[in-house]
Structures are given as structure tokens and as C-alpha cells.
Motif scaffolding. Structure first.
Motif, PDB file in Angstrom:
ATOM      1  N   ALA A   1      13.281  -9.792 -37.145  1.00  0.00           N
ATOM      2  CA  ALA A   1      12.446 -10.931 -36.746  1.00  0.00           C
ATOM      3  C   ALA A   1      10.978 -10.547 -36.638  1.00  0.00           C
ATOM      4  CB  ALA A   1      12.949 -11.505 -35.421  1.00  0.00           C
ATOM      5  N   LEU A   2      10.698  -9.383 -36.062  1.00  0.00           N
ATOM      6  CA  LEU A   2       9.307  -8.959 -35.883  1.00  0.00           C
ATOM      7  C   LEU A   2       8.567  -8.774 -37.200  1.00  0.00           C
ATOM      8  CD1 LEU A   2       9.581  -6.369 -32.976  1.00  0.00           C
ATOM      9  CD2 LEU A   2       8.466  -8.601 -32.914  1.00  0.00           C
ATOM     10  N   PHE A   3       9.253  -8.219 -38.185  1.00  0.00           N
ATOM     11  CA  PHE A   3       8.599  -7.918 -39.451  1.00  0.00           C
ATOM     12  C   PHE A   3       8.924  -8.926 -40.547  1.00  0.00           C
ATOM     13  CE2 PHE A   3       8.666  -3.836 -37.233  1.00  0.00           C
ATOM     14  CZ  PHE A   3       7.326  -3.509 -37.309  1.00  0.00           C
ATOM     15  N   GLY A   4       9.743  -9.935 -40.247  1.00  0.00           N
ATOM     16  CA  GLY A   4      10.071 -10.970 -41.226  1.00  0.00           C
ATOM     17  C   GLY A   4      10.808 -10.412 -42.430  1.00  0.00           C
ATOM     18  N   LEU A   5      11.757  -9.523 -42.195  1.00  0.00           N
ATOM     19  CA  LEU A   5      12.472  -8.851 -43.275  1.00  0.00           C
ATOM     20  C   LEU A   5      13.811  -9.511 -43.572  1.00  0.00           C
ATOM     21  CD1 LEU A   5      12.007  -5.155 -42.074  1.00  0.00           C
ATOM     22  CD2 LEU A   5      10.709  -6.332 -43.858  1.00  0.00           C
ATOM     23  N   PRO A   6      14.252  -9.462 -44.818  1.00  0.00           N
ATOM     24  CA  PRO A   6      15.639  -9.824 -45.115  1.00  0.00           C
ATOM     25  C   PRO A   6      16.573  -8.758 -44.530  1.00  0.00           C
ATOM     26  CG  PRO A   6      14.298  -9.836 -47.111  1.00  0.00           C
ATOM     27  CD  PRO A   6      13.472  -9.228 -46.021  1.00  0.00           C
ATOM     28  N   LEU A   7      17.851  -9.070 -44.434  1.00  0.00           N
ATOM     29  CA  LEU A   7      18.792  -8.140 -43.806  1.00  0.00           C
ATOM     30  C   LEU A   7      18.890  -6.799 -44.528  1.00  0.00           C
ATOM     31  CD1 LEU A   7      21.633 -10.583 -42.739  1.00  0.00           C
ATOM     32  CD2 LEU A   7      20.033  -9.380 -41.271  1.00  0.00           C
ATOM     33  N   ARG A   8      18.894  -6.800 -45.859  1.00  0.00           N
ATOM     34  CA  ARG A   8      19.002  -5.518 -46.599  1.00  0.00           C
ATOM     35  C   ARG A   8      17.788  -4.628 -46.339  1.00  0.00           C
ATOM     36  NH1 ARG A   8      23.250  -5.555 -50.495  1.00  0.00           N
ATOM     37  NH2 ARG A   8      23.957  -7.661 -50.928  1.00  0.00           N
ATOM     38  N   GLN A   9      16.609  -5.228 -46.289  1.00  0.00           N
ATOM     39  CA  GLN A   9      15.411  -4.442 -45.994  1.00  0.00           C
ATOM     40  C   GLN A   9      15.408  -3.968 -44.548  1.00  0.00           C
ATOM     41  OE1 GLN A   9      12.005  -6.753 -47.103  1.00  0.00           O
ATOM     42  NE2 GLN A   9      12.382  -6.517 -49.291  1.00  0.00           N
TER      43      GLN A   9
ATOM     44  N   ASP B   1      20.851  11.395 -36.589  1.00  0.00           N
ATOM     45  CA  ASP B   1      21.875  11.188 -37.602  1.00  0.00           C
ATOM     46  C   ASP B   1      22.850  10.113 -37.117  1.00  0.00           C
ATOM     47  OD1 ASP B   1      23.300  11.524 -39.925  1.00  0.00           O
ATOM     48  OD2 ASP B   1      24.541  13.148 -39.102  1.00  0.00           O
ATOM     49  N   TRP B   2      22.324   8.908 -36.925  1.00  0.00           N
ATOM     50  CA  TRP B   2      23.130   7.800 -36.418  1.00  0.00           C
ATOM     51  C   TRP B   2      23.473   6.854 -37.558  1.00  0.00           C
ATOM     52  CZ3 TRP B   2      19.894   6.089 -31.558  1.00  0.00           C
ATOM     53  CH2 TRP B   2      19.942   7.095 -30.604  1.00  0.00           C
ATOM     54  N   PRO B   3      24.635   6.243 -37.515  1.00  0.00           N
ATOM     55  CA  PRO B   3      24.968   5.251 -38.548  1.00  0.00           C
ATOM     56  C   PRO B   3      24.149   3.971 -38.351  1.00  0.00           C
ATOM     57  CG  PRO B   3      26.701   5.345 -36.899  1.00  0.00           C
ATOM     58  CD  PRO B   3      25.729   6.440 -36.558  1.00  0.00           C
ATOM     59  N   VAL B   4      23.917   3.267 -39.444  1.00  0.00           N
ATOM     60  CA  VAL B   4      23.139   2.029 -39.423  1.00  0.00           C
ATOM     61  C   VAL B   4      24.045   0.888 -39.880  1.00  0.00           C
ATOM     62  CG1 VAL B   4      21.147   0.829 -40.417  1.00  0.00           C
ATOM     63  CG2 VAL B   4      21.012   3.271 -39.935  1.00  0.00           C
ATOM     64  N   PRO B   5      24.050  -0.224 -39.152  1.00  0.00           N
ATOM     65  CA  PRO B   5      24.879  -1.353 -39.597  1.00  0.00           C
ATOM     66  C   PRO B   5      24.406  -1.869 -40.950  1.00  0.00           C
ATOM     67  CG  PRO B   5      23.807  -1.834 -37.476  1.00  0.00           C
ATOM     68  CD  PRO B   5      23.327  -0.515 -37.930  1.00  0.00           C
ATOM     69  N   ASP B   6      25.347  -2.197 -41.834  1.00  0.00           N
ATOM     70  CA  ASP B   6      24.941  -2.743 -43.127  1.00  0.00           C
ATOM     71  C   ASP B   6      24.595  -4.226 -42.976  1.00  0.00           C
ATOM     72  OD1 ASP B   6      27.346  -4.196 -43.149  1.00  0.00           O
ATOM     73  OD2 ASP B   6      28.385  -2.606 -44.218  1.00  0.00           O
ATOM     74  N   PHE B   7      24.053  -4.805 -44.037  1.00  0.00           N
ATOM     75  CA  PHE B   7      23.548  -6.173 -43.942  1.00  0.00           C
ATOM     76  C   PHE B   7      24.652  -7.178 -43.641  1.00  0.00           C
ATOM     77  CE2 PHE B   7      25.046  -6.263 -48.216  1.00  0.00           C
ATOM     78  CZ  PHE B   7      25.323  -7.596 -48.488  1.00  0.00           C
ATOM     79  N   SER B   8      25.855  -6.948 -44.165  1.00  0.00           N
ATOM     80  CA  SER B   8      26.936  -7.909 -43.907  1.00  0.00           C
ATOM     81  C   SER B   8      27.380  -7.855 -42.440  1.00  0.00           C
ATOM     82  CB  SER B   8      28.117  -7.681 -44.842  1.00  0.00           C
ATOM     83  OG  SER B   8      28.658  -6.400 -44.660  1.00  0.00           O
ATOM     84  N   THR B   9      27.341  -6.671 -41.844  1.00  0.00           N
ATOM     85  CA  THR B   9      27.667  -6.555 -40.419  1.00  0.00           C
ATOM     86  C   THR B   9      26.627  -7.295 -39.586  1.00  0.00           C
ATOM     87  OG1 THR B   9      28.728  -4.423 -40.759  1.00  0.00           O
ATOM     88  CG2 THR B   9      28.013  -4.934 -38.521  1.00  0.00           C
TER      89      THR B   9
ATOM     90  N   SER C   1      24.702  -9.747 -40.587  1.00  0.00           N
ATOM     91  CA  SER C   1      24.830 -11.173 -40.869  1.00  0.00           C
ATOM     92  C   SER C   1      25.976 -11.785 -40.077  1.00  0.00           C
ATOM     93  CB  SER C   1      25.058 -11.382 -42.361  1.00  0.00           C
ATOM     94  OG  SER C   1      25.255 -12.743 -42.644  1.00  0.00           O
ATOM     95  N   ARG C   2      27.092 -11.102 -40.035  1.00  0.00           N
ATOM     96  CA  ARG C   2      28.266 -11.607 -39.331  1.00  0.00           C
ATOM     97  C   ARG C   2      28.052 -11.610 -37.810  1.00  0.00           C
ATOM     98  NH1 ARG C   2      31.283  -8.034 -41.028  1.00  0.00           N
ATOM     99  NH2 ARG C   2      31.463  -6.753 -39.178  1.00  0.00           N
ATOM    100  N   ARG C   3      27.498 -10.534 -37.287  1.00  0.00           N
ATOM    101  CA  ARG C   3      27.359 -10.383 -35.834  1.00  0.00           C
ATOM    102  C   ARG C   3      26.223 -11.222 -35.249  1.00  0.00           C
ATOM    103  NH1 ARG C   3      28.941  -5.187 -33.834  1.00  0.00           N
ATOM    104  NH2 ARG C   3      28.149  -5.913 -31.841  1.00  0.00           N
ATOM    105  N   GLN C   4      25.205 -11.550 -36.051  1.00  0.00           N
ATOM    106  CA  GLN C   4      24.089 -12.316 -35.497  1.00  0.00           C
ATOM    107  C   GLN C   4      24.501 -13.728 -35.111  1.00  0.00           C
ATOM    108  OE1 GLN C   4      20.843 -12.637 -38.258  1.00  0.00           O
ATOM    109  NE2 GLN C   4      22.038 -13.727 -39.777  1.00  0.00           N
ATOM    110  N   LYS C   5      25.597 -14.232 -35.677  1.00  0.00           N
ATOM    111  CA  LYS C   5      26.048 -15.578 -35.369  1.00  0.00           C
ATOM    112  C   LYS C   5      26.643 -15.688 -33.969  1.00  0.00           C
ATOM    113  CE  LYS C   5      27.005 -16.442 -40.191  1.00  0.00           C
ATOM    114  NZ  LYS C   5      28.027 -16.585 -41.204  1.00  0.00           N
ATOM    115  N   THR C   6      27.240 -14.603 -33.485  1.00  0.00           N
ATOM    116  CA  THR C   6      27.937 -14.659 -32.202  1.00  0.00           C
ATOM    117  C   THR C   6      27.370 -13.702 -31.162  1.00  0.00           C
ATOM    118  OG1 THR C   6      29.539 -13.014 -32.954  1.00  0.00           O
ATOM    119  CG2 THR C   6      30.099 -15.334 -33.317  1.00  0.00           C
ATOM    120  N   LEU C   7      26.260 -13.062 -31.475  1.00  0.00           N
ATOM    121  CA  LEU C   7      25.687 -12.063 -30.584  1.00  0.00           C
ATOM    122  C   LEU C   7      25.130 -12.714 -29.319  1.00  0.00           C
ATOM    123  CD1 LEU C   7      24.844  -9.053 -30.270  1.00  0.00           C
ATOM    124  CD2 LEU C   7      22.658  -9.702 -31.260  1.00  0.00           C
TER     125      LEU C   7
END
Length: 161
Positions: free
Chosen positions: A15-23, A38-46, A48-54
Motif C-alpha cells: 500500500a505504501l509504495f503502490g506495488l502489485p503483489l508480485r513486486q 534468511d526468512w521465507p517470503v509469502p508469494d503473491f497468491s498467499t 492475495s488470498r490472505r488479504q481478504k480475511t486478514l
């Protein structure tokens, strides 16, 4: 696999940088690499799915004594032409509006409750949802709102709770 806090952090950067999910995922991965983590990063589909119910938890500093809550709403244009373009060329498609209902601590001026609804939803039906967001660790004192919240349904909720 990912905590709500991790997903919320990614979506905040989006939201702050106005980026698409992949970026967004690429930026988060780069920031973690720069920090030497060395932490894992959620992928764009995760994301996208989680932002609806977060459920977003709004951090705040509690005020002293009872909470005096200021409540109001405002309209935010979600889609459609800008004002200038619509005036000059006529509207190309209907504009879509959302209403943001806010509950603000009168002492600290921090947001304590928020609801986003469609433009056709009135203010009074949202009052119970806003008040439900106030945690029980601080007593609720005065609630100040404009006349749109002053209905029988809102007042009956207020006096029954």
C-alpha cells in the motif's frame, strides 16, 4: 505458514509504495536479504488470498481514564474517472465509492476503530461494529458522533449494551 503480522507487513509495504503483489514479494525478499535474514517470503497468491480475511490490529497508546471516542465517516473514491476527466469528457463508467468509518481517541487522536463499507450503507448500522472493536481493557466514556449515527437502532444498541 505465515503469521498475520508477516502478511500485514507485506501488505503495508504494498500500500505504501503502490506495488502489485508480485513486486511486493520481490521487494520484501530484497529487504530481508539486505538485512541478512534468511526468512521465507509469502508469494503473491498467499498475499492475495490472505488479504481478504486478514484481521488488522491497530496499535495504539491507551489514553488515561475512560476512552472518549469521536466517530465519523467519509467517502473515498475506489474506481472511476477523476473529477477533472469526468467534467471535461463526461463519465466513462460509474464511479465506485466506499465509506470509511473511523473511531478516534479524543485524547491521543489515534484511530481505535475502523470499518470500510459500500457507499450505500448508512452510518448508524456500523456503530455496533465500531464499538465492538474497542477492547475491554479500557472503559468507554463519551461517544461523540454526527447526526447520521443518531437513530433509534443505534441508540437502542447503545443502551442495551
Amino acid at each position: 505458514m505465515f503469521t498475520d503480522a508477516a502478511v500485514q507487513a507485506c501488505l503495508t509495504l504494498k500500500a505504501l509504495f503502490g506495488l502489485p503483489l508480485r513486486q511486493t514479494t520481490g521487494m520484501v525478499a530484497s529487504l530481508l536479504e539486505l538485512a541478512g535474514l534468511d526468512w521465507p517470503v509469502p508469494d503473491f497468491s498467499t498475499l492475495s488470498r490472505r488479504q481478504k480475511t486478514l484481521t488488522v490490529h491497530i496499535p495504539y497508546r491507551p489514553s488515561t481514564g475512560a476512552l472518549n471516542l469521536l466517530i465519523d465517516s467519509t467517502g473515498v473514491k475506489a474506481e472511476g474517472d477523476g473529477e477533472w476527466s469526468a467534467r471535461k469528457h463526461g463519465p466513462s463508467k460509474p464511479r465506485d465509492w466506499r465509506k470509511v468509518h473511523l473511531g478516534i481517541d479524543a485524547e491521543t487522536l489515534e484511530i481505535r476503530a475502523i470499518e470500510v463499507t459500500g457507499s450505500r450503507v448508512g452510518d448508524a448500522p456500523i456503530l455496533p461494529d465500531l464499538l465492538d472493536q474497542i477492547t475491554g481493557d479500557q472503559p468507554l466514556g463519551l461517544v461523540t458522533a454526527d447526526g447520521a449515527y443518531d437513530t433509534r437502532a443505534a441508540m437502542s444498541f447503545w443502551f442495551l449494551t
